[in-house]
Motif scaffolding. Structure first.
Motif, PDB file in Angstrom:
ATOM      1  N   LEU A   1      67.081  94.671  98.501  1.00 32.42           N
ATOM      2  CA  LEU A   1      65.846  94.715  99.284  1.00 32.42           C
ATOM      3  C   LEU A   1      64.678  94.087  98.535  1.00 32.42           C
ATOM      4  O   LEU A   1      63.827  93.450  99.146  1.00 32.42           O
ATOM      5  N   SER A   2      64.651  94.247  97.226  1.00 31.61           N
ATOM      6  CA  SER A   2      63.511  93.713  96.487  1.00 31.61           C
ATOM      7  C   SER A   2      63.557  92.186  96.430  1.00 31.61           C
ATOM      8  O   SER A   2      62.555  91.544  96.148  1.00 31.61           O
ATOM      9  N   ASP A   3      64.723  91.591  96.747  1.00 33.58           N
ATOM     10  CA  ASP A   3      64.768  90.147  96.923  1.00 33.58           C
ATOM     11  C   ASP A   3      63.926  89.760  98.131  1.00 33.58           C
ATOM     12  O   ASP A   3      63.321  88.690  98.171  1.00 33.58           O
ATOM     13  N   VAL A   4      63.885  90.651  99.127  1.00 31.98           N
ATOM     14  CA  VAL A   4      63.069  90.416 100.315  1.00 31.98           C
ATOM     15  C   VAL A   4      61.617  90.749 100.016  1.00 31.98           C
ATOM     16  O   VAL A   4      60.715  89.935 100.185  1.00 31.98           O
ATOM     17  N   ASP A   5      61.386  91.989  99.576  1.00 35.65           N
ATOM     18  CA  ASP A   5      60.027  92.459  99.333  1.00 35.65           C
ATOM     19  C   ASP A   5      60.103  93.719  98.463  1.00 35.65           C
ATOM     20  O   ASP A   5      60.693  94.719  98.875  1.00 35.65           O
ATOM     21  N   PRO A   6      59.525  93.683  97.246  1.00 37.20           N
ATOM     22  CA  PRO A   6      59.656  94.819  96.333  1.00 37.20           C
ATOM     23  C   PRO A   6      59.067  96.114  96.911  1.00 37.20           C
ATOM     24  O   PRO A   6      59.587  97.196  96.651  1.00 37.20           O
ATOM     25  N   GLN A   7      57.967  95.999  97.685  1.00 37.21           N
ATOM     26  CA  GLN A   7      57.358  97.193  98.275  1.00 37.21           C
ATOM     27  C   GLN A   7      58.317  97.818  99.278  1.00 37.21           C
ATOM     28  O   GLN A   7      58.478  99.029  99.335  1.00 37.21           O
TER      29      GLN A   7
ATOM     30  N   THR B   1      72.342 103.562  96.042  1.00 35.93           N
ATOM     31  CA  THR B   1      71.135 103.783  95.238  1.00 35.93           C
ATOM     32  C   THR B   1      70.932 102.678  94.192  1.00 35.93           C
ATOM     33  O   THR B   1      69.810 102.419  93.791  1.00 35.93           O
ATOM     34  N   GLU B   2      72.009 102.049  93.719  1.00 30.90           N
ATOM     35  CA  GLU B   2      71.860 101.017  92.693  1.00 30.90           C
ATOM     36  C   GLU B   2      71.715  99.622  93.287  1.00 30.90           C
ATOM     37  O   GLU B   2      70.969  98.788  92.773  1.00 30.90           O
ATOM     38  N   ARG B   3      72.448  99.363  94.353  1.00 31.02           N
ATOM     39  CA  ARG B   3      72.536  97.999  94.860  1.00 31.02           C
ATOM     40  C   ARG B   3      71.474  97.713  95.916  1.00 31.02           C
ATOM     41  O   ARG B   3      70.901  96.627  95.947  1.00 31.02           O
ATOM     42  N   LEU B   4      71.205  98.706  96.762  1.00 31.61           N
ATOM     43  CA  LEU B   4      70.279  98.480  97.874  1.00 31.61           C
ATOM     44  C   LEU B   4      68.876  98.094  97.400  1.00 31.61           C
ATOM     45  O   LEU B   4      68.306  97.113  97.902  1.00 31.61           O
ATOM     46  N   PRO B   5      68.287  98.830  96.424  1.00 31.23           N
ATOM     47  CA  PRO B   5      66.948  98.443  95.971  1.00 31.23           C
ATOM     48  C   PRO B   5      66.915  97.005  95.462  1.00 31.23           C
ATOM     49  O   PRO B   5      65.940  96.282  95.702  1.00 31.23           O
ATOM     50  N   VAL B   6      67.975  96.578  94.773  1.00 31.99           N
ATOM     51  CA  VAL B   6      68.021  95.209  94.250  1.00 31.99           C
ATOM     52  C   VAL B   6      68.036  94.203  95.404  1.00 31.99           C
ATOM     53  O   VAL B   6      67.291  93.232  95.423  1.00 31.99           O
TER      54      VAL B   6
ATOM     55  N   VAL C   1      61.297 100.332  98.062  1.00 33.82           N
ATOM     56  CA  VAL C   1      61.031 101.752  97.842  1.00 33.82           C
ATOM     57  C   VAL C   1      60.947 102.484  99.171  1.00 33.82           C
ATOM     58  O   VAL C   1      61.553 103.548  99.365  1.00 33.82           O
ATOM     59  N   ALA C   2      60.202 101.895 100.119  1.00 26.19           N
ATOM     60  CA  ALA C   2      60.017 102.539 101.417  1.00 26.19           C
ATOM     61  C   ALA C   2      61.346 102.683 102.150  1.00 26.19           C
ATOM     62  O   ALA C   2      61.682 103.759 102.659  1.00 26.19           O
TER      63      ALA C   2
ATOM     64  N   GLY D   1      63.489 105.428 100.777  1.00 23.30           N
ATOM     65  CA  GLY D   1      63.029 106.752 101.204  1.00 23.30           C
ATOM     66  C   GLY D   1      63.447 107.054 102.631  1.00 23.30           C
ATOM     67  O   GLY D   1      63.947 108.147 102.933  1.00 23.30           O
ATOM     68  N   VAL D   2      63.249 106.058 103.499  1.00 25.68           N
ATOM     69  CA  VAL D   2      63.608 106.252 104.908  1.00 25.68           C
ATOM     70  C   VAL D   2      65.109 106.517 105.024  1.00 25.68           C
ATOM     71  O   VAL D   2      65.547 107.439 105.722  1.00 25.68           O
ATOM     72  N   LEU D   3      65.900 105.756 104.283  1.00 24.33           N
ATOM     73  CA  LEU D   3      67.345 105.926 104.331  1.00 24.33           C
ATOM     74  C   LEU D   3      67.743 107.348 103.938  1.00 24.33           C
ATOM     75  O   LEU D   3      68.559 107.993 104.597  1.00 24.33           O
TER      76      LEU D   3
END
Lengths: 349, 259
Positions: free
Chosen positions: A292-298, A285-290, A301-302, A305-307
């Motif tokens: 992924l947002s290097d790739v694409d911030p939108q 929950t802490e590391r994955l959003p960071v 979040v998606a 949720g899918v995960l």
């Protein structure tokens, strides 16, 4: 009175021992890997990992109450926030060192957890979930209301923890390692608890409350104690959060319902009722959003949720539960294979 | 009612109403020390409700329940467990997430001294206590022929075996009064005979008084010294198995005409 036994009793025992040994090795490797992270990663990544360790603390506490005990709490953010503000206020306004605030930052949430539990855990059902949800929604407003003391939404700054000179560590490295030590300590304490009388009582309560009570488990009292312990772990996390991040405010997400839900999500993703689940969950929950947002911030979040949906649907016991089942099957197959091979060899002239 | 010497359980004028329905109506009987007492009667007679009153799951609307001479009517289930009441459940009350051994160990909850702090700090005496308990659980499991499945998840076992795990768990409490709710349910005739042998064995070995609910009448007559017959919440007969099974009221209400 006989019963059919599908497999000889020896194989599972051997498999269990192998599993325990492999498990210890894996844990040892993970601790070593965690200990070298701050010396390999750049400071901003180290800080991100520090937050993983800190978020793991309220999640470990929640896991005891919800994962083992089956009592759903949506208020970990409140206890996390309490711990954080105790440290922030005492350090910023009263000149305490952060470690001097530790006992109070743990004791106050512990007392709050017990006090909230006394009326709401004596009643069966969802009352505790509702009471804690209300508190979680209310907490940021309380911070706002007392903004002279708390700094409200402007935030309250405090000096972050500094490494003693003789250690030769940078500030981010020190914060990370201190958090790691506290997390390991809490994990050890709660693992001990989960293995014995209390752990059995908690699982028994979750499985069948009436049967647990007739075995002599004081259901209400156990829930109240564990609510206190769970809150104390969150308070410790809050203390470390304030002491490593240097600012707390009523808008810090961890102190709001969003934080409460993140802790719950981390527990579910990692594996409710497993010892290591909260750590894995906090990492995700802490590391994955960071990442992924290097790739694409939108996308971040998606994907998150899918995960969450995938884990809940496919792995009801979370990532750690899933891995454990997988490992158990593998070792069982390996030992079974060995047994058959040995039996075949012994059969040869 | 014939007087029972040194009763372990005394039920005096117990009534129970739930939602306006009278489930139990002025029930009185006692279980003497070392005795096996059976409760029989048609479905809906209130046998399991009486179990729930004795173990504290239900609070009777009138009457008194005493364990070894102490009034326990106002006590909660866990407090009664401390006074020596242990039970099994008609439709199983095991803990599915725990292994057979851990289920058995859970039965000894009230006998352990380790509390939160010693447990968390893994105090040597707390760990020794846990190890000793584990050995004790293995002995009880062996006595009930469950040793081979000690590490198995309870849910993986057949119904009859799970019922035996419940007996093991109840025994681990070292109770004064053991209450068995339909232990022979779902067993074949041969298994029923074996179970009777096991129950007699544990009564002697652990010095137990047993209150039994069972439909299998051969099991009841072979095992019990005292039978209480219930119908729609009332006691319609009580006495020795031989006397009760020939009582015309009992035959009419429950047993049916002799073949």
């Amino acid at each position: 009175m006989t019963m059919p036994l599908s497999a000889p009793a020896v194989a599972p025992v051997v498999a269990a021992r192998t599993r325990v040994r492999i498990g210890y090795l894996l844990v040892l490797a993970a601790i070593l890997a965690a200990a070298v992270v701050p010396f390999l990663a750049p400071p901003y990544v180290v800080q991100n990992y520090t937050r993983v360790l800190i978020v793991a603390l309220p999640t470990v506490g929640l896991n005891l109450l919800t994962g083992y005990g089956g009592v759903i709490s949506l208020g970990q953010s409140v206890f996390f926030g309490l711990g954080a503000y105790v440290t922030a206020i005492l350090v910023a306004d009263h000149g305490w060192a952060w470690w001097q605030t530790l006992p109070l930052a743990v004791a106050l949430p512990l007392a709050a957890g017990v006090l909230i539990g006394i009326p709401s855990l004596r009643i069966r059902g969802v009352y505790f979930a509702i009471v804690t949800l209300v508190l979680a929604a209310w907490f940021p407003n309380v911070i706002q209301r007392f903004n002279e003391t708390t700094g409200g939404n402007q935030g309250k700054s405090l000096t972050v923890m500094q490494a003693p000179g003789w250690l030769g560590l940078a500030q981010d490295q020190y914060g990370y390692l201190v958090s790691l030590c506290f997390l390991l300590l809490v994990l050890l304490l709660l693992r001990n608890l989960a293995r014995g009388r209390t752990g059995r009582a908690l699982t028994a309560m979750r499985d069948n409350e009436v049967a647990a009570a007739t075995q002599g488990v004081d259901v209400a009292r156990t829930k109240i104690y564990v609510s206190g312990l769970s809150a104390a772990a969150a308070g410790l996390g809050g203390c470390l959060y304030a002491a490593t991040q240097g600012i707390v405010s009523s808008e810090t997400a961890y102190f709001t319902v969003v934080g409460a839900i993140e802790f719950l999500a981390a527990m579910v993703i990692g594996g409710a009722g497993t010892v290591l689940g909260p750590i894995v969950g906090a990492l995700v929950t802490e590391r994955l959003p960071v990442l992924l947002s290097d790739v694409d911030p939108q996308l971040a979040v998606a994907a998150y949720g899918v995960l969450l949906i995938v884990v809940v649907r496919v792995m009801p016991a979370g990532l750690v539960g899933f891995a454990t089942t997988l490992a158990r099957r593998l070792t069982a197959r390996v030992t079974q294979h060995h047994t058959t091979v040995n039996a075949r060899n012994e059969g040869k002239p | 009612m014939d007087p029972v010497m040194d009763p372990v359980l005394e039920v005096q004028g117990v009534s129970l109403s739930l939602g306006g329905l009278t489930i139990l109506d002025d029930l009185s009987f006692a279980v003497g020390r070392g005795e096996v007492c059976a409760l029989i009667g048609p479905n809906g007679a209130g046998k399991t409700s009486l179990f729930n009153c004795v173990s504290g799951v239900y609070r009777p609307s009138a009457g008194r329940i005493s364990i070894a001479g102490h009034d326990v009517t106002g006590l909660k289930p866990h407090e009664r467990a401390r006074r020596g009441v242990a039970r099994t459940f008609q439709n199983l009350g095991l803990f599915p997430s725990l292994s057979v051994r851990a289920n058995a160990m859970a039965g000894a909850h009230t006998r352990l001294h380790a509390r939160l702090l010693p447990e968390m700090l893994a105090a040597p005496w707390a760990r020794a206590e846990e190890r000793a308990l584990q050995e004790e659980a293995d002995l009880v499991l062996d006595a009930l022929d469950l040793g081979a499945v000690a590490d198995t998840a309870v849910t993986a076992l057949p119904f009859g075996t799970q019922k035996r795990v419940e007996i093991a768990r109840a025994l681990m409490a070292r109770p004064a009064l053991l209450m068995l709710d339909e232990p022979a349910n779902g067993l074949s005739d041969g298994e029923v005979d074996e179970l009777a042998h096991v129950v007699r064995g544990i009564r002697d070995r652990y010095d137990l008084s047993i209150l039994l609910v069972e439909h299998h009448i051969g099991f009841v007559t072979g095992l019990s010294q005292h039978v209480v017959v219930m119908d729609v919440g009332r006691q319609i007969a009580a006495g020795t198995p031989a006397a009760v099974t020939t009582d015309p009221n009992v035959v009419r209400a429950y047993l049916g005409d002799p073949l």
